[in-house]
Each structure stands twice: as structure tokens, then as C-alpha cells.
Design a protein around this motif. Structure first.
Motif, short mmCIF file in Angstrom:
data_model
loop_
_atom_site.label_atom_id
_atom_site.label_comp_id
_atom_site.label_asym_id
_atom_site.label_seq_id
_atom_site.Cartn_x
_atom_site.Cartn_y
_atom_site.Cartn_z
N ILE A 1 -20.04 -28.86 -0.67
CA ILE A 1 -20.26 -29.39 -2.02
C ILE A 1 -20.64 -30.86 -1.94
CG2 ILE A 1 -19.07 -30.04 -4.17
CD1 ILE A 1 -17.60 -27.41 -4.05
N GLU A 2 -20.03 -31.59 -1.01
CA GLU A 2 -20.31 -33.01 -0.91
C GLU A 2 -21.79 -33.25 -0.63
OE1 GLU A 2 -18.85 -30.99 2.42
OE2 GLU A 2 -17.37 -31.94 1.14
N THR B 1 -9.27 -24.42 -1.27
CA THR B 1 -10.49 -24.14 -0.49
C THR B 1 -11.23 -22.93 -1.06
OG1 THR B 1 -9.46 -25.10 1.47
CG2 THR B 1 -11.36 -23.67 1.82
N LYS B 2 -10.50 -21.88 -1.41
CA LYS B 2 -11.13 -20.68 -1.99
C LYS B 2 -11.75 -20.99 -3.35
CE LYS B 2 -8.31 -17.33 0.43
NZ LYS B 2 -7.22 -16.36 0.35
N ALA C 1 -16.78 -22.23 -6.56
CA ALA C 1 -17.61 -23.20 -7.27
C ALA C 1 -18.94 -23.40 -6.53
CB ALA C 1 -16.87 -24.53 -7.39
N LYS C 2 -18.89 -23.47 -5.20
CA LYS C 2 -20.11 -23.64 -4.41
C LYS C 2 -21.08 -22.49 -4.63
CE LYS C 2 -20.63 -22.40 -0.24
NZ LYS C 2 -20.67 -22.06 1.15
N GLU C 3 -20.56 -21.27 -4.66
CA GLU C 3 -21.42 -20.11 -4.91
C GLU C 3 -22.09 -20.20 -6.28
OE1 GLU C 3 -22.35 -17.76 -2.70
OE2 GLU C 3 -21.23 -19.00 -1.29
N ASN C 4 -21.36 -20.69 -7.28
CA ASN C 4 -21.93 -20.87 -8.61
C ASN C 4 -23.01 -21.95 -8.63
OD1 ASN C 4 -20.16 -18.94 -9.60
ND2 ASN C 4 -18.70 -20.45 -10.37
#
Length: 121
Positions: free
Chosen positions: A8-9, A106-107, A112-115
Motif C-alpha cells: 500500500i505504501e 495485516t489481513k 484494502a489493497k485488493e480493493n
């Protein structure tokens, strides 16, 4: 505590799809913004008395304006914090976090990353 290796970063993303993707992952922006920055929080309850954990994802505008809704946001490394009632949230590296809370955080960040993936610049 910084939660690293989330992918994400340093992501660049337009504000509107960012708001949508984070809301879909149950992160709340609410009134946590100014003209150049945004902050999304996810509250994690705890069986410990007067303790709540928060995952915080922050970002800043590299162009545009958050208030106008036309910003391109660069996301920072997510944080895991511990809220001590009534004093506030501590994100320091010296804080102790249960491994189950770190795993859950983490999960949630992976979700969120997948979104975010379809909207990343």
C-alpha cells in the motif's frame, strides 16, 4: 507500529476511488482530512480493559486538493496503534501488540489493497 510490506505504501491513487475502496474495506475517513492529507482508520476491539487498537492509513496529495475532491493521493506506510483511554493513541515502536491483532491488521490491509488495485496509477 509500522506495518510494512503491505504494497500500500507509495501507491498513487485518485481520491474518489480511494475513498470508495477504503470504505468497502471498512476503513473510515470521516472528518480526518485537510487540504493536503487524508487519514483512514479501522477500529479493532480488544478484550483488554480500556484498550482499543486502530489501523491507520495516511496519505498526502501530490497534486490537486482534498477539499475539492480532485487530489491524487500518495499513501504512506500503514500504522497499528493502541488507544489508551483517556490519553489517546500510541503508534510507537515500543508498544506491544498481540500477534493475533497484528495478523488481523495485516489481513485487513490485504483486503484494502485488493480493493485499491483496479484504481492504482
Amino acid at each position: 507500529m509500522k506495518i510494512t510490506n503491505t504494497e500500500i505504501e507509495d501507491v498513487l491513487i485518485d481520491l474518489e476511488p480511494l475513498d470508495h475502496a477504503m470504505a468497502k474495506a471498512n476503513f473510515i475517513r470521516a472528518d480526518q482530512w485537510d487540504y493536503e492529507r487524508v487519514t483512514y482508520d479501522y477500529k479493532i476491539g480488544s478484550p483488554e480493559k480500556n484498550i482499543t487498537y486502530y489501523i491507520r492509513v495516511q496519505g498526502y496529495a501530490v497534486e490537486g486538493d482534498v477539499d475539492k475532491g480532485d487530489a491524487v493521493i500518495k499513501l504512506l506506510t500503514p500504522l497499528l496503534g493502541k488507544h489508551y483511554y483517556p490519553h489517546g493513541i500510541e503508534y510507537g515502536e515500543n508498544e506491544e501488540f498481540p500477534s493475533s491483532t497484528v495478523e488481523r491488521a495485516t489481513k485487513l490491509l490485504q483486503n484494502a489493497k485488493e480493493n485499491l488495485k483496479p484504481f492504482i496509477k
